[in-house]
Design an enzyme around this catalytic site. Structure first.
Site, PDB file in Angstrom:
ATOM      1  N   GLU A   1      48.376 -18.886  85.446  1.00 29.29           N
ATOM      2  CA  GLU A   1      48.961 -20.080  86.040  1.00 29.29           C
ATOM      3  C   GLU A   1      48.788 -21.343  85.192  1.00 29.29           C
ATOM      4  OE1 GLU A   1      47.628 -20.374  90.100  1.00 29.29           O
ATOM      5  OE2 GLU A   1      48.603 -18.512  90.674  1.00 29.29           O
TER       6      GLU A   1
ATOM      7  N   GLU B   1      50.251 -11.847  91.893  1.00 30.79           N
ATOM      8  CA  GLU B   1      49.576 -12.414  93.077  1.00 30.79           C
ATOM      9  C   GLU B   1      50.609 -12.716  94.140  1.00 30.79           C
ATOM     10  OE1 GLU B   1      47.115 -15.892  92.551  1.00 30.79           O
ATOM     11  OE2 GLU B   1      46.230 -15.077  90.713  1.00 30.79           O
TER      12      GLU B   1
END
Ligand code: IFM
Length: 443
Positions: free
Chosen positions: A168, A353
């Site tokens: 991320e 995720e």
């Protein structure tokens, strides 16, 4: 409570897994780890709810074997985990043998249980010593990261199914340097512009080093959030486009098209590091797979009172998770098909995720998290539709195996398939764990 789809509804080689991250579960006070910028951020009043820290977390450092037994009992194919830079290199540079030994034991334990290890090298625990030198504002951190990546992979790479460099980048750069919500808690556009670039230089340097060492199946994990205009007025539509630019387009465009979005570069004018253009060719070198983290959408309104990007998130109408995040499975289908169409083509995509926070309660030893079962069910259906529409999606990892340290929100939000009692460290699989077990064929 079951899912409407089962393993047999997905392609034969589709991977089902669950994910965690080092700082969120291991216990940063164990095993000779050095201080990370998350330790110092959490030790500063007002940064983290309840002043919670990752010092003990889920004590996974000592309980990893039992936690991996749960993974196997659930019938999962793969376990996504991260190594902590501050554990492996407490000062950011020199190696802590105890830290590497831990990851060696962990790698063996994953493989012994028949699970495929999906390693992420950076899930945010930057050594404080490197933060002292400017952290991600400092280009040199990218080279230090490549050294760390080589050190970890030299020890455990032989057992890894795949390696992701960064988790991320948007959170590493924008959330942490522009919005000030994550460590190092800055709110500065120049710091942001530099971090937005240097994190990709780090990915590139590490990938080059790992490829040279013969490591296979290298990728990066990006997070995506659908940017929905708060209304159909032109200004809100343009604001949502800017949100989409810095959040969803910046990293993937650089990685696949060797350029940054013009609209965001304009906003960063004067703040990008000198000569950044010279890095773009290397940043755009092919990756073997793309990790996609997806949770929610935002509703974006134009905010004329604030500086560029002159926008603000406003509450939306959809049902929400325990963190107030709108539940929008269509966004996952949208990103998987959009990414394949506009950016990644045939490159495999893995949903690395997806999950939701909920204020779970444990009653008579059971956690009936029906809301989470419904969330997973709807998002698995979105993945299934994306595959039917031609997106090369090869796997899905639920976030997270365990309730854990949710960064600035501390331990209050629970994301786990398995409930953790932080007083006793007792693990209790929730109904959502059981739904996965039934769908994918665990014991
Ligand atoms: O807990 C985080 C994780 O560390 C990164 N992706 C989002 C999750 C939920 O906020």
């Amino acid at each position: 409570m079951t899912f409407s789809l089962r393993r047999s509804d997905f392609p034969d080689d589709f991977i089902f897994g669950a994910a965690t991250a080092a700082y969120q579960i291991e216990g940063a006070s164990f095993g000779g780890a050095g201080p990370s910028h998350w330790d110092t951020f959490a030790a500063t009043p007002g940064n983290v709810r309840n002043a919670d820290t990752g010092a003990v977390a889920c004590d996974h450092y000592h309980r990893y074997a039992d936690d991996l037994d749960l993974m196997r009992a659930g019938g999962f194919d793969a376990y996504r985990f991260s190594t902590s830079w501050a554990r492996v290199m407490p000062d950011g540079v020199s190696v802590n043998p105890e830290g590497l030994d831990f990851y060696d034991r962990l790698a063996d334990a994953i493989v012994e249980r028949g699970l495929k290890p999906y390693l992420t090298l950076y899930h945010w625990d930057l050594p404080a010593a490197l933060a002292d030198l400017g952290g991600w504002r400092n280009r040199d951190t990218a080279s230090r990261f490549a050294d760390y990546a080589q050190t970890v992979v030299a020890r455990i790479g032989d057992r890894m199914e795949s390696v992701a460099t960064i988790n991320e980048p948007w959170c590493v750069a924008w959330l942490s340097h522009f919005l000030g919500i994550h460590a190092p808690g800055m709110r500065d556009i120049r710091a942001t512009a530099r971090a937005m670039h240097h994190i990709l230089v780090a990915h590139t340097r590490a990938t080059e080093a790992l490829r040279a060492a013969g490591q296979k199946n290298l990728g990066i994990v990006l997070n995506f959030e659908h940017a929905n205009p708060a209304s159909d007025i032109e200004e809100d539509i343009a604001a949502a486009r800017r949100q989409d630019g810095h959040y969803n387009r910046w990293f993937i465009q650089a990685l696949t098209q060797k350029s940054y979005p013009e609209d965001i570069l304009e906003g960063f004018a004067g703040h990008m590091p000198d000569g950044y253009e010279n890095d773009l060719d290397a940043i755009g070198a092919p990756i073997d797979w793309l990790g996609v983290n997806y949770y929610t959408r935002s509703n974006i309104a134009h905010d004329p009172a604030s500086a560029w990007p002159s926008l603000k998130p406003v509450p939306g109408p959809l049902p929400k998770t325990g963190l107030g995040w709108e539940i929008y499975p269509e966004g996952l289908h949208g990103f998987l098909t959009r990414l394949a169409r506009d950016y990644t083509g045939e490159t495999p995509i893995i949903v690395t995720e997806n999950g939701m926070a909920w204020p779970d309660t444990i009653e008579n030893g059971r956690v009936d998290d029906s809301e989470r079962v419904a969330y997973f069910d709807a998002h698995l259906q979105a993945v299934h539709r994306a595959i039917a529409d031609g997106a090369p999606v090869k796997g899905y990892f639920g976030w997270s195996l365990l309730d854990n340290y949710e960064w600035a929100e501390g331990y209050a939000p629970r994301f786990g398939l398995v409930h953790v009692d932080y007083e006793t460290q007792l693990r209790t699989p929730k109904a959502s764990f059981e739904a996965f077990r039934q769908a994918i064929g665990g014991n």
